[in-house]
Enzyme design. Structure first.
Site, PDB file in Angstrom:
ATOM      1  N   ASP A  99       0.844  -1.207   0.000  1.00  0.00           N
ATOM      2  CA  ASP A  99       0.000   0.000   0.000  1.00  0.00           C
ATOM      3  C   ASP A  99       0.879   1.256   0.000  1.00  0.00           C
ATOM      4  OD1 ASP A  99       0.683  -0.341   2.640  1.00  0.00           O
ATOM      5  OD2 ASP A  99      -1.339  -0.255   3.418  1.00  0.00           O
ATOM      6  N   ARG A 155      -6.793 -13.454   8.863  1.00  0.00           N
ATOM      7  CA  ARG A 155      -5.802 -13.874   7.867  1.00  0.00           C
ATOM      8  C   ARG A 155      -6.214 -15.168   7.168  1.00  0.00           C
ATOM      9  NH1 ARG A 155      -1.076 -10.834   8.746  1.00  0.00           N
ATOM     10  NH2 ARG A 155      -0.581 -10.372  10.920  1.00  0.00           N
TER      11      ARG A 155
END
Lengths: 201, 123
Positions: free
Chosen positions: A120, A182
């Site tokens: 990101d 996750r």
């Protein structure tokens, strides 16, 4: 007699119980991710044939992607991991990134493929790539499953890329919120109340 | 990054200071409001409107503007950035809106700042 099941099926969203409760909607379903990873593995197999690349990942988010990618690659490869201290109050007081685990093997002269679950801002990856470049690998490329370009601060060349993601709080396939989610096999949009409740508490 | 232990600039907003610390942590050089771009002048050349992006990252040649304004109030800032891009298409600038900043603070565990932004959203 029921029809024989001939292909692996993911669990439906509801099977994830309280994890599913935190998901507003599925953005990328598991089968699309699986197909994309397979294609990435095939491309890596073609381009690195005869070079025995070393795949390097950063714990912990990369684990599901790395496992799937490794099994999609048909040439000999090696794998190693690094771990970086999260940006905690303690880490901040030290003033710089701290490697919690370095590579266990030298990379000088090796063809290194850095595998990431998501890019990101690019800050962490930029830091690690700088560190690896000083070790004189024969080549150093980046393979990322998810890319969030809107928040990019550091331009990171990506040789292999899975999906672009919108700038939203998403989880699954290694992406976490406070270490949870996750294990979801899809990418889901986190419900705002999940992080609002967490941050406010 | 500013020189280690150098005097920090007077940040206009706590989220700017948090952002600067993140950049420092990852070894990214930054400057705080180093440039002011004139957007509008009168016939005598007096500046009527100008814009100073919050950060400049020299190694990336990237300006960063942070805003915690509500989406409804952001029109003015968007217009300035659009105007800046028209006048200086060579300039690379990125706007981080309040949701971007909130998510960044959550990502880096800076809950105090994230909480402030969430509180303002709830108002």
């Amino acid at each position: 007699m029921s029809k024989k099941q001939t292909r692996y099926e993911w669990y439906p969203l509801e099977a994830y119980g309280e994890l599913a409760d935190g998901i507003q909607k599925v953005l990328i379903p598991a089968d699309r991710i699986k197909s994309r990873v397979l294609a990435m593995g095939q491309a890596i197999s073609e381009e690195y044939r005869g070079r025995r690349p070393l795949l390097v990942g950063v714990l912990k988010g990369v684990v599901p992607f790395m496992a799937d990618l490794l099994r999609s690659i048909t040439i000999p490869v090696e794998v190693d991991y690094m771990a970086v201290a999260s940006y905690s109050a303690e880490a901040r007081s030290n003033g710089m990134v701290r490697l919690e685990k370095d590579l266990s093997m030298p990379i000088t002269g090796r063809h290194v493929l850095f595998v990431e679950d998501i890019i990101d801002t690019g800050l962490t990856l930029n830091y690690l790539l700088r560190s690896l470049r000083t070790r004189d690998p024969a080549s150093l490329e980046v393979c990322v499953l998810f890319n969030k370009p809107q928040r990019r601060l550091i331009d990171i060349p990506m040789k292999y890329k899975g999906f672009d993601l919108p700038d939203l709080l998403v989880v699954g396939c290694g992406l976490d919120f406070r270490e949870r989610y996750r294990n979801l096999p899809f990418v889901g949009l986190l419900k705002p109340e999940v992080f609002q409740n967490d941050v406010e508490s | 990054m500013s020189e280690p232990n150098a005097t920090q600039p007077a940040f206009a907003h706590p989220s700017e200071e948090a952002f600067a610390r993140i950049l420092d942590y990852y070894g990214i050089e930054w400057q705080y409001e180093p440039d002011t771009f004139v957007l509008k002048q009168d016939s005598q050349g007096h500046t009527l409107e100008a814009f100073s992006p919050d950060f400049y990252l020299p190694q990336q040649d990237l300006y960063i503007e942070l805003t915690t304004l509500r989406p409804k109030l952001i029109r003015h800032k968007n217009r300035k950035i659009r105007h800046l891009r028209e006048l200086h298409p060579e300039i690379n600038i990125k706007l981080f809106k309040r949701r971007n900043i909130r998510d960044l603070m959550i990502k880096y565990g800076i809950d105090e700042e994230a909480r402030k932004i969430l509180d303002r959203e709830a108002q």
